[in-house]
Design a protein around this motif. Structure first.
Motif, PDB file in Angstrom:
ATOM      1  N   PHE A 111       0.773  -1.368   0.157  1.00 14.51           N
ATOM      2  CA  PHE A 111      -0.203   0.010  -0.087  1.00 14.51           C
ATOM      3  C   PHE A 111       0.830   1.324  -0.203  1.00 14.51           C
ATOM      4  CE2 PHE A 111      -2.352  -3.275   2.478  1.00 14.51           C
ATOM      5  CZ  PHE A 111      -3.324  -3.409   1.432  1.00 14.51           C
ATOM      6  N   GLY A 112       2.259   1.054   0.241  1.00  9.85           N
ATOM      7  CA  GLY A 112       2.791   2.491   0.208  1.00  9.85           C
ATOM      8  C   GLY A 112       2.886   3.154  -0.960  1.00  9.85           C
ATOM      9  N   GLY A 113       2.976   2.654  -1.980  1.00 12.70           N
ATOM     10  CA  GLY A 113       2.866   3.358  -3.247  1.00 12.70           C
ATOM     11  C   GLY A 113       1.537   4.325  -3.655  1.00 12.70           C
ATOM     12  N   ARG A 114       0.700   3.883  -2.793  1.00  9.91           N
ATOM     13  CA  ARG A 114      -0.681   4.671  -2.929  1.00  9.91           C
ATOM     14  C   ARG A 114      -0.685   6.151  -2.219  1.00  9.91           C
ATOM     15  NH1 ARG A 114      -5.705   0.240  -2.230  1.00  9.91           N
ATOM     16  NH2 ARG A 114      -4.639  -1.441  -3.199  1.00  9.91           N
ATOM     17  N   LEU A 115       0.325   6.099  -1.368  1.00 13.86           N
ATOM     18  CA  LEU A 115       0.637   7.529  -0.726  1.00 13.86           C
ATOM     19  C   LEU A 115       1.367   8.386  -1.636  1.00 13.86           C
ATOM     20  CD1 LEU A 115       1.771   6.028   2.804  1.00 13.86           C
ATOM     21  CD2 LEU A 115      -0.620   6.982   2.084  1.00 13.86           C
ATOM     22  N   LEU A 116       1.979   8.158  -2.662  1.00 15.39           N
ATOM     23  CA  LEU A 116       2.647   8.770  -3.519  1.00 15.39           C
ATOM     24  C   LEU A 116       1.908   9.579  -4.467  1.00 15.39           C
ATOM     25  CD1 LEU A 116       5.681   6.588  -4.140  1.00 15.39           C
ATOM     26  CD2 LEU A 116       5.571   8.260  -2.440  1.00 15.39           C
ATOM     27  N   PRO A 117       2.030  10.705  -4.953  1.00 17.33           N
ATOM     28  CA  PRO A 117       1.253  11.515  -5.738  1.00 17.33           C
ATOM     29  C   PRO A 117       1.320  10.807  -7.238  1.00 17.33           C
ATOM     30  CG  PRO A 117       3.472  12.682  -5.403  1.00 17.33           C
ATOM     31  CD  PRO A 117       3.315  11.582  -4.575  1.00 17.33           C
ATOM     32  N   GLU A 118       0.331  11.011  -8.122  1.00 18.62           N
ATOM     33  CA  GLU A 118       0.459  10.132  -9.220  1.00 18.62           C
ATOM     34  C   GLU A 118      -0.023  11.049 -10.314  1.00 18.62           C
ATOM     35  OE1 GLU A 118      -1.858   6.705 -11.635  1.00 18.62           O
ATOM     36  OE2 GLU A 118      -2.710   7.413 -10.025  1.00 18.62           O
ATOM     37  N   ASP A 119       0.909  11.217 -11.308  1.00 14.93           N
ATOM     38  CA  ASP A 119       0.947  12.325 -12.427  1.00 14.93           C
ATOM     39  C   ASP A 119       0.066  11.929 -13.033  1.00 14.93           C
ATOM     40  OD1 ASP A 119       3.164  13.659 -11.397  1.00 14.93           O
ATOM     41  OD2 ASP A 119       4.928  12.386 -12.718  1.00 14.93           O
ATOM     42  N   ARG A 120      -0.780  12.999 -13.667  1.00 13.21           N
ATOM     43  CA  ARG A 120      -1.956  12.708 -14.700  1.00 13.21           C
ATOM     44  C   ARG A 120      -1.165  12.933 -16.118  1.00 13.21           C
ATOM     45  NH1 ARG A 120      -7.905  15.431 -15.084  1.00 13.21           N
ATOM     46  NH2 ARG A 120      -8.654  14.215 -16.466  1.00 13.21           N
ATOM     47  N   GLY A 121      -1.102  11.688 -16.666  1.00 15.38           N
ATOM     48  CA  GLY A 121      -0.225  11.643 -17.968  1.00 15.38           C
ATOM     49  C   GLY A 121      -1.405  11.546 -19.003  1.00 15.38           C
ATOM     50  N   ALA A 122      -0.999  11.338 -20.418  1.00 17.84           N
ATOM     51  CA  ALA A 122      -1.945  11.191 -21.371  1.00 17.84           C
ATOM     52  C   ALA A 122      -2.680  10.205 -21.195  1.00 17.84           C
ATOM     53  CB  ALA A 122      -1.029  10.972 -22.618  1.00 17.84           C
ATOM     54  N   HIS A 123      -4.137  10.254 -21.544  1.00 17.13           N
ATOM     55  CA  HIS A 123      -5.280   9.530 -21.420  1.00 17.13           C
ATOM     56  C   HIS A 123      -6.188   9.651 -22.734  1.00 17.13           C
ATOM     57  CE1 HIS A 123      -6.212  12.839 -18.986  1.00 17.13           C
ATOM     58  NE2 HIS A 123      -7.366  12.718 -19.498  1.00 17.13           N
ATOM     59  N   ASP A 124      -6.900   8.730 -22.840  1.00 18.14           N
ATOM     60  CA  ASP A 124      -8.032   9.055 -23.994  1.00 18.14           C
ATOM     61  C   ASP A 124      -9.800   9.641 -23.236  1.00 18.14           C
ATOM     62  OD1 ASP A 124      -6.502   7.976 -25.807  1.00 18.14           O
ATOM     63  OD2 ASP A 124      -6.667   6.076 -25.355  1.00 18.14           O
ATOM     64  N   LEU A 125      -9.708   8.959 -22.221  1.00 23.91           N
ATOM     65  CA  LEU A 125     -11.101   9.392 -21.513  1.00 23.91           C
ATOM     66  C   LEU A 125     -11.117   9.733 -19.968  1.00 23.91           C
ATOM     67  CD1 LEU A 125     -13.108   6.484 -23.269  1.00 23.91           C
ATOM     68  CD2 LEU A 125     -13.340   8.682 -23.918  1.00 23.91           C
ATOM     69  N   THR A 126     -12.041  10.360 -19.710  1.00 23.00           N
ATOM     70  CA  THR A 126     -12.042  10.507 -18.162  1.00 23.00           C
ATOM     71  C   THR A 126     -13.722  10.022 -17.731  1.00 23.00           C
ATOM     72  OG1 THR A 126     -10.698  12.352 -18.327  1.00 23.00           O
ATOM     73  CG2 THR A 126     -12.202  12.061 -16.306  1.00 23.00           C
ATOM     74  N   ALA A 127     -13.822   9.441 -16.652  1.00 23.47           N
ATOM     75  CA  ALA A 127     -15.154   8.812 -16.196  1.00 23.47           C
ATOM     76  C   ALA A 127     -15.119   9.227 -14.772  1.00 23.47           C
ATOM     77  CB  ALA A 127     -15.181   7.322 -16.420  1.00 23.47           C
TER      78      ALA A 127
ATOM     79  N   VAL B 177      -6.988   1.901 -16.681  1.00 22.42           N
ATOM     80  CA  VAL B 177      -7.334   2.865 -15.574  1.00 22.42           C
ATOM     81  C   VAL B 177      -6.247   3.284 -14.754  1.00 22.42           C
ATOM     82  CG1 VAL B 177      -8.878   3.114 -13.653  1.00 22.42           C
ATOM     83  CG2 VAL B 177      -9.656   1.682 -15.499  1.00 22.42           C
ATOM     84  N   SER B 178      -6.205   4.776 -14.784  1.00 19.57           N
ATOM     85  CA  SER B 178      -5.153   5.519 -13.826  1.00 19.57           C
ATOM     86  C   SER B 178      -5.734   6.606 -13.067  1.00 19.57           C
ATOM     87  CB  SER B 178      -3.879   5.706 -14.781  1.00 19.57           C
ATOM     88  OG  SER B 178      -4.318   6.694 -15.915  1.00 19.57           O
ATOM     89  N   ASN B 179      -5.107   7.249 -12.552  1.00 16.79           N
ATOM     90  CA  ASN B 179      -5.202   8.543 -11.474  1.00 16.79           C
ATOM     91  C   ASN B 179      -6.523   8.300 -10.960  1.00 16.79           C
ATOM     92  OD1 ASN B 179      -4.632  11.196 -10.870  1.00 16.79           O
ATOM     93  ND2 ASN B 179      -5.528  12.078 -12.569  1.00 16.79           N
ATOM     94  N   VAL B 180      -6.921   7.307 -10.234  1.00 14.93           N
ATOM     95  CA  VAL B 180      -7.972   7.354  -9.659  1.00 14.93           C
ATOM     96  C   VAL B 180      -8.122   8.280  -8.522  1.00 14.93           C
ATOM     97  CG1 VAL B 180      -9.396   5.609  -8.160  1.00 14.93           C
ATOM     98  CG2 VAL B 180      -7.774   4.826  -9.746  1.00 14.93           C
TER      99      VAL B 180
END
Length: 313
Positions: free
Chosen positions: A71-87, A280-283
């Motif tokens: 779970f440690g990785g979930r505490l790190l900020p996630e960059d919003r990279g290129a993507h096709d859709l947002t839901a 799926v990314s950037n939850v």
């Protein structure tokens, strides 16, 4: 004893499936709140210091390492990279007194798809009016609905009703979204609630409904699939295996916790957005609305087939 408890905590964090689901569905209960098991570490640390137990202190390294790996990785900020859709996925609550304000709040995330659950007949006109300008395409089946920037076709009800629930209960739908990247099957589902009581976790109806939804996903003909819904559990819960096994599992260790329920003090993400032949990314969760759930938003990158052409600029 403290050292043994530290080792047991590490084992449960790493292998929660060792807890059986035969009695009170204790395995599902553990998996639903698995990250919180890490709270045993500071408690054991205090006790070890009070007892001046070097053995217990050394043993605590194990659950700390396992929790950090899981779970440690979930505490790190996630960059919003290129993507096709947002839901965006949101259980809006059937007692929400501000459907218009709720809809406006969801629009601010600029999603391509908005899935809603617990849409009552009385509130539906407010959602339709507020979302119409940004989302000209929408479909509603029972108490679930989908609003889309892209045209929708082949809309139909998906029967996920457990046998013990009365007729008229309708919480599943499927449609085809025509996007610049090709057709995508989009499902919206609201699985039955679970209850925690003296007998354990009452998830029988939820598990039965998950099995029906999993069968529908297995029978889906389109390659690309997006599922949005209140699944009433986390993706770690084995009760959702009929659903999660039919979708692509992203690297959840790198995703944010994005706890969505209850809105007043979120402890679990039971609102999910999953995909097949897509990533799926950037939850993330969005600000609270008039619901007891927080909205969940994700970015989606579609898998590219050899026949796909990039969208027009």
């Amino acid at each position: 004893m403290l050292a043994a408890l530290a080792v047991l905590t590490a084992v449960l964090l790493a292998f929660p499936s060792v807890v059986p689901n035969t009695v009170g569905r204790l395995g599902s209960l553990l998996e639903t709140f698995l990250p919180w098991l890490g709270l045993a570490v500071p408690l054991l640390l205090v006790l070890a210091l009070l007892r001046r137990s070097a053995t217990a202190l050394v043993a605590l390294v194990l659950p700390v390492a396992v929790w950090g790996q899981s779970f440690g990785g979930r505490l790190l900020p996630e960059d919003r990279g290129a993507h096709d859709l947002t839901a965006v996925q949101h259980n809006v609550s059937d007692v929400n007194t501000d459907p218009t304000g709720t809809a406006i709040a969801l629009i601010e995330a600029a999603p391509d798809f908005v899935a809603l659950e617990e849409v009552t007949p009385a509130a539906l006109p407010a959602y339709e009016k507020a979302l119409a300008s940004e989302y000209p395409h929408h479909a509603v089946e029972g108490t679930v609905g989908l609003w889309s920037r892209h045209p929708l076709s082949d809309v139909r009800r998906v029967d996920i009703k457990p046998a013990a629930i009365e007729e008229g209960w309708s919480r599943g739908m499927r449609s085809t979204a025509r996007t610049p990247w090709g057709d995508i099957a989009v499902y919206v589902a609201h699985l039955p609630s679970v209850r925690l009581g003296p007998g354990g976790l009452g998830s029988g109806l939820r598990d039965e409904s998950a099995g029906l939804l999993g069968a529908a996903l297995a029978a889906e003909k389109l390659e690309r699939v997006i599922l949005l819904g209140d699944l009433n559990s986390t993706l770690d819960d084995r009760g959702l295996a009929p659903v999660t096994s039919r979708m692509d599992r992203t690297d959840s260790t790198r995703q944010a916790f994005a706890f969505s329920w209850p809105a007043s003090f979120p402890v679990s993400r039971i609102d999910q957005i999953l995909a097949r032949s897509a990533t799926v990314s950037n939850v993330r969760t969005l600000p609270a609305t008039g619901s007891d759930h927080l909205p969940v938003a994700v970015d989606i990158t579609l898998g590219r087939g050899s026949e796909d052409a990039p969208p027009s600029p």
